[in-house]
Design an enzyme around this catalytic site. Sequence first.
Site, short mmCIF file in Angstrom:
data_model
loop_
_atom_site.label_atom_id
_atom_site.label_comp_id
_atom_site.label_asym_id
_atom_site.label_seq_id
_atom_site.Cartn_x
_atom_site.Cartn_y
_atom_site.Cartn_z
CG HIS A 1 -1.47 1.63 -19.19
ND1 HIS A 1 -1.16 1.07 -20.06
CD2 HIS A 1 -1.72 1.11 -18.62
CE1 HIS A 1 -2.36 0.81 -20.11
NE2 HIS A 1 -2.60 0.80 -18.92
CB THR B 1 -0.63 -6.89 -14.82
OG1 THR B 1 0.59 -5.76 -14.93
CG2 THR B 1 -2.02 -6.61 -14.89
CB CYS C 1 -1.35 0.23 0.57
SG CYS C 1 -0.83 -0.05 2.75
CB SER C 2 4.14 2.42 0.22
OG SER C 2 5.29 1.67 0.25
N GLY C 3 2.53 1.55 -2.83
CA GLY C 3 2.71 1.47 -4.46
C GLY C 3 0.96 2.35 -4.81
CE LYS D 1 0.46 -1.95 -17.80
NZ LYS D 1 0.67 -2.54 -16.82
N GLY E 1 -2.12 -6.49 -19.18
CA GLY E 1 -2.64 -7.55 -19.17
C GLY E 1 -3.30 -7.46 -19.60
N PRO F 1 -6.53 -9.55 -14.22
CG PRO F 1 -6.27 -9.08 -17.03
CD PRO F 1 -6.82 -9.66 -15.67
N1 LIG Z 1 -6.18 -5.69 -12.13
C1 LIG Z 1 -5.79 -4.30 -12.39
O1 LIG Z 1 -6.88 -4.24 -12.65
C2 LIG Z 1 -4.60 -3.44 -12.09
C3 LIG Z 1 -3.29 -4.14 -12.39
N2 LIG Z 1 -2.68 -3.14 -11.70
C4 LIG Z 1 -1.25 -3.36 -11.69
O2 LIG Z 1 -0.80 -3.17 -10.39
C5 LIG Z 1 1.14 -3.47 -9.94
C6 LIG Z 1 1.04 -2.74 -9.53
O3 LIG Z 1 0.49 -1.47 -10.49
P1 LIG Z 1 1.35 0.32 -10.00
O4 LIG Z 1 0.74 0.01 -8.47
O5 LIG Z 1 0.69 1.35 -10.79
O6 LIG Z 1 2.76 0.12 -9.06
P2 LIG Z 1 3.56 0.53 -8.15
O7 LIG Z 1 4.61 0.73 -9.20
O8 LIG Z 1 3.10 1.99 -8.08
O9 LIG Z 1 3.65 -0.02 -7.08
C7 LIG Z 1 4.00 -1.43 -6.48
C8 LIG Z 1 4.70 -0.92 -5.29
O10 LIG Z 1 5.10 -3.17 -5.36
C9 LIG Z 1 6.15 -2.94 -4.14
N3 LIG Z 1 7.25 -4.39 -4.17
C10 LIG Z 1 7.92 -4.55 -5.58
N4 LIG Z 1 8.53 -5.61 -5.53
C11 LIG Z 1 7.89 -6.53 -4.16
C12 LIG Z 1 7.63 -7.93 -3.42
N5 LIG Z 1 8.48 -8.72 -3.76
N6 LIG Z 1 6.69 -7.56 -2.37
C13 LIG Z 1 5.81 -6.44 -1.97
N7 LIG Z 1 6.06 -5.39 -2.66
C14 LIG Z 1 6.41 -5.47 -3.38
C15 LIG Z 1 6.40 -1.57 -5.11
O11 LIG Z 1 7.98 -1.33 -4.06
P3 LIG Z 1 9.37 -0.34 -4.17
O12 LIG Z 1 8.79 0.84 -5.51
O13 LIG Z 1 9.72 -0.24 -3.26
O14 LIG Z 1 9.57 -1.86 -4.87
C16 LIG Z 1 5.53 -0.64 -5.33
O15 LIG Z 1 5.62 0.20 -4.05
C17 LIG Z 1 1.24 -3.51 -11.92
O16 LIG Z 1 1.08 -5.31 -12.19
C18 LIG Z 1 0.05 -3.15 -12.55
O17 LIG Z 1 -0.54 -3.65 -14.30
C19 LIG Z 1 -2.88 -2.00 -11.92
C20 LIG Z 1 -3.70 -1.35 -12.53
C21 LIG Z 1 -5.12 -2.28 -12.20
O1 LIG Z 2 -0.39 -0.19 -14.48
C1 LIG Z 2 -1.91 0.09 -14.92
O2 LIG Z 2 -1.92 1.43 -14.19
C2 LIG Z 2 -2.90 -0.77 -15.36
N1 LIG Z 2 -2.35 -1.96 -15.42
C3 LIG Z 2 -3.31 -2.81 -15.80
C4 LIG Z 2 -3.28 -3.34 -16.81
O3 LIG Z 2 -2.03 -4.12 -17.25
O4 LIG Z 2 -3.91 -3.54 -18.25
C5 LIG Z 2 -5.04 -2.64 -16.04
C6 LIG Z 2 -5.22 -1.14 -16.63
O5 LIG Z 2 -4.68 -1.32 -17.60
C7 LIG Z 2 -4.16 -0.26 -15.23
#
Ligand SMILES: NC(=O)C1=CN([C@@H]2O[C@H](COP(=O)(O)OP(=O)(O)OC[C@H]3O[C@@H](n4cnc5c(N)ncnc54)[C@H](OP(=O)(O)O)[C@@H]3O)[C@@H](O)[C@H]2O)C=CC1
Ligand SMILES: O=C(O)C1=N[C@H](C(=O)O)C[C@H](O)C1
Length: 297
Positions: free
Chosen positions: A180, A123, A30-32, A184, A189, A145
């Site tokens: 995106h 994803t 939840c810091s992401g 990203k 996905g 995804p």
């Molecule tokens: N299913 C859906 O509807 C959606 C999916 N997504 C997906 O969600 C994912 C995250 O996206 P987003 O939040 O934008 O990315 P961010 O880069 O903002 O966040 C990812 C976070 O994960 C942390 N992290 C890295 N490695 C690990 C690990 N081994 N264990 C736990 N935490 C870890 C990172 O930390 P640090 O920066 O310190 O490395 C960072 O805080 C992507 O794959 C994206 O495609 C996004 C939107 C919608």
């Molecule tokens: O990383 C994102 O932002 C998103 N990831 C998902 C994807 O890879 O399809 C869903 C959405 O597109 C946002």
Amino acid sequence: MAAIQAENAASASATENAPTSSISVMVNDCSGKMGHAVAEAAVAAGLNLVPLAITGPKMGNSRVACGGVAVQIIGAEERDSVFDRVLNEYPNVIVVDYTLPAAVNSNAEYYISRGVPFVMGTTGGDRTKLIDTVKKAGTYAVIAPQMGKQVVAFQAAMDIMAQNFPGAFAGYTLKVTESHQSSKVDTSGTAKAIVEYFQKLGVKFNVDEIERVRDPSEQVRRMHVPEDYLGGHAFHTYKLLSPDGTVAFEFQHNVMGRSIYAQGTVDAVLFLAKKVREGADQKLYNMIDVLKEGSMR
Ligand SMILES: NC(=O)C1=CN([C@@H]2O[C@H](COP(=O)(O)OP(=O)(O)OC[C@H]3O[C@@H](n4cnc5c(N)ncnc54)[C@H](OP(=O)(O)O)[C@@H]3O)[C@@H](O)[C@H]2O)C=CC1
Ligand SMILES: O=C(O)C1=N[C@H](C(=O)O)C[C@H](O)C1
């Protein structure tokens, strides 16, 4: 008769909706960006947010405020002791994973090893291996995804079309463009999942051909992404053209911000908590399952 009635009463109470405050959710990370949006939506929906989360190795030691809850962010190297504590204090916890494609498979394997139900929104990674591992383990999970209700409904419509009219678009050419935020790391996905439906409809197209747009100036100029959303958007276009060029189709979904996914993730958590309570035979779900059950608000 009395025994049957008692059994029915017990199963009815298992399927009733539990108060949201009785459902605990741990959001990694939840810091992401997405993790934070989900943690805030979970608190707003009345779920009990676990004040501990795992981030990447050696990246811990901070605190993040999520909807008024101070969550301690701890590096993955300490996850054993964190999960010992979480499973002890929140035995019915559901884990949500929004991390990075490189962490998908190992994180899922870890949640399985701890026997904890999880929603995997992250994803990328090896998706075939991910699904196989979860199926074999029999751990309750929602993996998708794409969590946004209306986009999931579009996927479901594509699924119905592909199942009912396989080959209907044979010979058509496809062009897929996804834009995106520049941070990203992977190809969308969602776009990959939609391409699978087009393949079933007879279109010859490989996911490597998906065009990724990550350059902010191009996103504004060519994709018409509002500047306020350069840090969080998903603009997808799928264009089909008939062999002789006389018939064209275009599908588009443009999402700004992350609330649509955060809301859908909360729906997935509520759905999964219910499945666990009911002891459902089916353990692995996607978001089309969640939508079909009428579980998306
Ligand atoms: N299913 C859906 O509807 C959606 C999916 N997504 C997906 O969600 C994912 C995250 O996206 P987003 O939040 O934008 O990315 P961010 O880069 O903002 O966040 C990812 C976070 O994960 C942390 N992290 C890295 N490695 C690990 C690990 N081994 N264990 C736990 N935490 C870890 C990172 O930390 P640090 O920066 O310190 O490395 C960072 O805080 C992507 O794959 C994206 O495609 C996004 C939107 C919608
Ligand atoms: O990383 C994102 O932002 C998103 N990831 C998902 C994807 O890879 O399809 C869903 C959405 O597109 C946002």
